[in-house]
Design a protein around this motif. Sequence first.
Motif, PDB file in Angstrom:
ATOM      1  N   ALA A   8       0.830  -1.209   0.000  1.00 19.06           N
ATOM      2  CA  ALA A   8       0.000   0.000   0.000  1.00 19.06           C
ATOM      3  C   ALA A   8       0.865   1.258   0.000  1.00 19.06           C
ATOM      4  CB  ALA A   8      -0.928  -0.007   1.211  1.00 19.06           C
ATOM      5  N   LEU A   9       1.930   1.246   0.759  1.00 18.97           N
ATOM      6  CA  LEU A   9       2.851   2.387   0.751  1.00 18.97           C
ATOM      7  C   LEU A   9       3.550   2.527  -0.596  1.00 18.97           C
ATOM      8  CD1 LEU A   9       4.436   2.067   4.298  1.00 18.97           C
ATOM      9  CD2 LEU A   9       2.875   3.842   3.494  1.00 18.97           C
ATOM     10  N   SER A  10       3.827   1.404  -1.236  1.00 21.61           N
ATOM     11  CA  SER A  10       4.461   1.428  -2.549  1.00 21.61           C
ATOM     12  C   SER A  10       3.562   2.092  -3.584  1.00 21.61           C
ATOM     13  CB  SER A  10       4.803   0.008  -2.982  1.00 21.61           C
ATOM     14  OG  SER A  10       5.230  -0.024  -4.318  1.00 21.61           O
ATOM     15  N   VAL A  11       2.296   1.701  -3.592  1.00 21.54           N
ATOM     16  CA  VAL A  11       1.358   2.290  -4.553  1.00 21.54           C
ATOM     17  C   VAL A  11       1.144   3.764  -4.235  1.00 21.54           C
ATOM     18  CG1 VAL A  11      -1.030   2.215  -5.358  1.00 21.54           C
ATOM     19  CG2 VAL A  11       0.248   0.104  -5.075  1.00 21.54           C
ATOM     20  N   ALA A  12       1.083   4.104  -2.951  1.00 27.19           N
ATOM     21  CA  ALA A  12       0.828   5.494  -2.561  1.00 27.19           C
ATOM     22  C   ALA A  12       2.018   6.402  -2.827  1.00 27.19           C
ATOM     23  CB  ALA A  12       0.452   5.556  -1.086  1.00 27.19           C
ATOM     24  N   SER A  13       3.220   5.853  -2.806  1.00 26.19           N
ATOM     25  CA  SER A  13       4.405   6.703  -2.968  1.00 26.19           C
ATOM     26  C   SER A  13       5.127   6.424  -4.282  1.00 26.19           C
ATOM     27  CB  SER A  13       5.356   6.491  -1.801  1.00 26.19           C
ATOM     28  OG  SER A  13       5.837   5.171  -1.795  1.00 26.19           O
ATOM     29  N   PHE A  14       4.378   6.093  -5.325  1.00 31.29           N
ATOM     30  CA  PHE A  14       5.017   5.801  -6.614  1.00 31.29           C
ATOM     31  C   PHE A  14       5.719   7.013  -7.194  1.00 31.29           C
ATOM     32  CE2 PHE A  14       0.997   7.571  -7.911  1.00 31.29           C
ATOM     33  CZ  PHE A  14       1.281   8.259  -9.075  1.00 31.29           C
ATOM     34  N   TRP A  15       5.282   8.206  -6.834  1.00 28.94           N
ATOM     35  CA  TRP A  15       5.824   9.433  -7.410  1.00 28.94           C
ATOM     36  C   TRP A  15       7.168   9.823  -6.804  1.00 28.94           C
ATOM     37  CZ3 TRP A  15       6.299  13.177  -3.689  1.00 28.94           C
ATOM     38  CH2 TRP A  15       5.555  12.977  -2.532  1.00 28.94           C
ATOM     39  N   VAL A  46      10.899   9.247  -6.281  1.00 28.85           N
ATOM     40  CA  VAL A  46      11.863   8.538  -7.123  1.00 28.85           C
ATOM     41  C   VAL A  46      12.472   7.355  -6.382  1.00 28.85           C
ATOM     42  CG1 VAL A  46      14.016   8.763  -8.434  1.00 28.85           C
ATOM     43  CG2 VAL A  46      12.396  10.661  -8.348  1.00 28.85           C
ATOM     44  N   GLY A  47      12.147   6.164  -6.817  1.00 31.80           N
ATOM     45  CA  GLY A  47      12.738   4.939  -6.297  1.00 31.80           C
ATOM     46  C   GLY A  47      12.095   4.381  -5.038  1.00 31.80           C
ATOM     47  N   LEU A  48      11.418   5.201  -4.245  1.00 32.01           N
ATOM     48  CA  LEU A  48      10.860   4.719  -2.984  1.00 32.01           C
ATOM     49  C   LEU A  48       9.732   3.725  -3.209  1.00 32.01           C
ATOM     50  CD1 LEU A  48      10.857   4.865   0.099  1.00 32.01           C
ATOM     51  CD2 LEU A  48       9.177   6.697  -0.084  1.00 32.01           C
ATOM     52  N   GLY A  49       8.828   4.043  -4.108  1.00 33.02           N
ATOM     53  CA  GLY A  49       7.723   3.129  -4.401  1.00 33.02           C
ATOM     54  C   GLY A  49       8.221   1.804  -4.942  1.00 33.02           C
ATOM     55  N   PHE A  50       9.267   1.859  -5.768  1.00 30.56           N
ATOM     56  CA  PHE A  50       9.851   0.645  -6.329  1.00 30.56           C
ATOM     57  C   PHE A  50      10.442  -0.229  -5.228  1.00 30.56           C
ATOM     58  CE2 PHE A  50      13.167  -1.804  -8.428  1.00 30.56           C
ATOM     59  CZ  PHE A  50      12.481  -2.316  -9.520  1.00 30.56           C
ATOM     60  N   LEU A  51      11.200   0.372  -4.315  1.00 32.70           N
ATOM     61  CA  LEU A  51      11.824  -0.388  -3.234  1.00 32.70           C
ATOM     62  C   LEU A  51      10.783  -0.955  -2.272  1.00 32.70           C
ATOM     63  CD1 LEU A  51      14.906   1.863  -2.430  1.00 32.70           C
ATOM     64  CD2 LEU A  51      14.869  -0.326  -3.626  1.00 32.70           C
ATOM     65  N   LEU A  52       9.750  -0.185  -1.966  1.00 32.26           N
ATOM     66  CA  LEU A  52       8.693  -0.683  -1.091  1.00 32.26           C
ATOM     67  C   LEU A  52       7.939  -1.837  -1.756  1.00 32.26           C
ATOM     68  CD1 LEU A  52       7.289   2.647   0.366  1.00 32.26           C
ATOM     69  CD2 LEU A  52       8.591   0.900   1.586  1.00 32.26           C
ATOM     70  N   GLY A  53       7.746  -1.759  -3.066  1.00 36.92           N
ATOM     71  CA  GLY A  53       7.094  -2.846  -3.795  1.00 36.92           C
ATOM     72  C   GLY A  53       7.917  -4.120  -3.771  1.00 36.92           C
ATOM     73  N   VAL A  54       9.222  -3.979  -3.936  1.00 41.07           N
ATOM     74  CA  VAL A  54      10.108  -5.149  -3.862  1.00 41.07           C
ATOM     75  C   VAL A  54      10.053  -5.762  -2.464  1.00 41.07           C
ATOM     76  CG1 VAL A  54      12.526  -5.887  -3.945  1.00 41.07           C
ATOM     77  CG2 VAL A  54      11.620  -4.395  -5.724  1.00 41.07           C
ATOM     78  N   GLY A  55      10.046  -4.909  -1.450  1.00 38.29           N
ATOM     79  CA  GLY A  55       9.932  -5.410  -0.077  1.00 38.29           C
ATOM     80  C   GLY A  55       8.615  -6.133   0.159  1.00 38.29           C
ATOM     81  N   GLY A  73       2.584  -1.984  -7.339  1.00 39.94           N
ATOM     82  CA  GLY A  73       3.391  -0.838  -6.925  1.00 39.94           C
ATOM     83  C   GLY A  73       4.685  -0.717  -7.702  1.00 39.94           C
ATOM     84  N   ILE A  74       5.327  -1.857  -7.977  1.00 41.32           N
ATOM     85  CA  ILE A  74       6.555  -1.860  -8.779  1.00 41.32           C
ATOM     86  C   ILE A  74       6.253  -1.368 -10.192  1.00 41.32           C
ATOM     87  CG2 ILE A  74       8.268  -3.359  -9.864  1.00 41.32           C
ATOM     88  CD1 ILE A  74       8.171  -5.074  -7.309  1.00 41.32           C
ATOM     89  N   THR A  75       5.154  -1.862 -10.757  1.00 44.04           N
ATOM     90  CA  THR A  75       4.788  -1.484 -12.127  1.00 44.04           C
ATOM     91  C   THR A  75       4.483   0.008 -12.224  1.00 44.04           C
ATOM     92  OG1 THR A  75       3.878  -3.692 -12.462  1.00 44.04           O
ATOM     93  CG2 THR A  75       3.194  -1.983 -14.013  1.00 44.04           C
ATOM     94  N   VAL A  76       3.675   0.505 -11.307  1.00 39.21           N
ATOM     95  CA  VAL A  76       3.315   1.932 -11.336  1.00 39.21           C
ATOM     96  C   VAL A  76       4.550   2.790 -11.090  1.00 39.21           C
ATOM     97  CG1 VAL A  76       1.971   3.707 -10.140  1.00 39.21           C
ATOM     98  CG2 VAL A  76       0.930   1.520 -10.678  1.00 39.21           C
ATOM     99  N   SER A  77       5.405   2.371 -10.181  1.00 40.59           N
ATOM    100  CA  SER A  77       6.624   3.132  -9.915  1.00 40.59           C
ATOM    101  C   SER A  77       7.567   3.122 -11.107  1.00 40.59           C
ATOM    102  CB  SER A  77       7.345   2.555  -8.695  1.00 40.59           C
ATOM    103  OG  SER A  77       6.568   2.709  -7.555  1.00 40.59           O
ATOM    104  N   ALA A  78       7.664   1.984 -11.792  1.00 43.46           N
ATOM    105  CA  ALA A  78       8.534   1.908 -12.969  1.00 43.46           C
ATOM    106  C   ALA A  78       7.997   2.789 -14.084  1.00 43.46           C
ATOM    107  CB  ALA A  78       8.658   0.466 -13.437  1.00 43.46           C
ATOM    108  N   ILE A  79       6.681   2.793 -14.258  1.00 46.26           N
ATOM    109  CA  ILE A  79       6.089   3.654 -15.293  1.00 46.26           C
ATOM    110  C   ILE A  79       6.348   5.125 -14.979  1.00 46.26           C
ATOM    111  CG2 ILE A  79       3.872   4.423 -16.243  1.00 46.26           C
ATOM    112  CD1 ILE A  79       2.940   1.493 -15.998  1.00 46.26           C
ATOM    113  N   ALA A  80       6.280   5.489 -13.715  1.00 47.52           N
ATOM    114  CA  ALA A  80       6.541   6.880 -13.329  1.00 47.52           C
ATOM    115  C   ALA A  80       8.032   7.196 -13.312  1.00 47.52           C
ATOM    116  CB  ALA A  80       5.944   7.160 -11.953  1.00 47.52           C
TER     117      ALA A  80
END
Length: 108
Positions: free
Chosen positions: A41-48, A50-59, A93-100
Motif C-alpha cells: 500500500a505504501l508502494s502504490v501510494a508513494s510511486f511518485w 523517485v525509487g521509494l515506491g519501487f523499493l517498497l514494492g520489492v519489499g 506498486g513496482i509497475t506503477v513506480s517503474a512507469i513513473a
Amino acid sequence: MTAAIPRRPLADHSMCSSVDGNEKRKQRGSRLPAVSITLAALSVASFWVVGLGFLLGVGAVVCGAVATSRSTVADDEAASLRALLGVVAGVAGITVSAIALFPMLAQL
C-alpha cells in the motif's frame, strides 16, 4: 444505610485451561502477510517519489513470498490470501513506480 454488594471471586486462569499452548501459537501467527500488505500500500501510494515506491514494492513482494512459504501461513487460509494480496499489490506498486520512474530518468 448501605447494602453490601457481594463480590464474585476472581477467576483462576490456571483452572480454566480451555486454550492450550498449540492454540496460543496458532492465534499469534505470522506478521509477514500484514507487513507485505502495508509495504504494498505504501508502494502504490508513494510511486511518485523517485525509487521509494519501487523499493517498497520489492519489499512487499519479498515479504509476501516468504510468508507464503511458512507453514503457519500455509495452514491459515486468511493469512495465505493476505500474503498473496501483498504480493499482487507489491507487483502493482513496482509497475506503477517503474512507469513513473522511466520518464524521470529520461530527463536526467
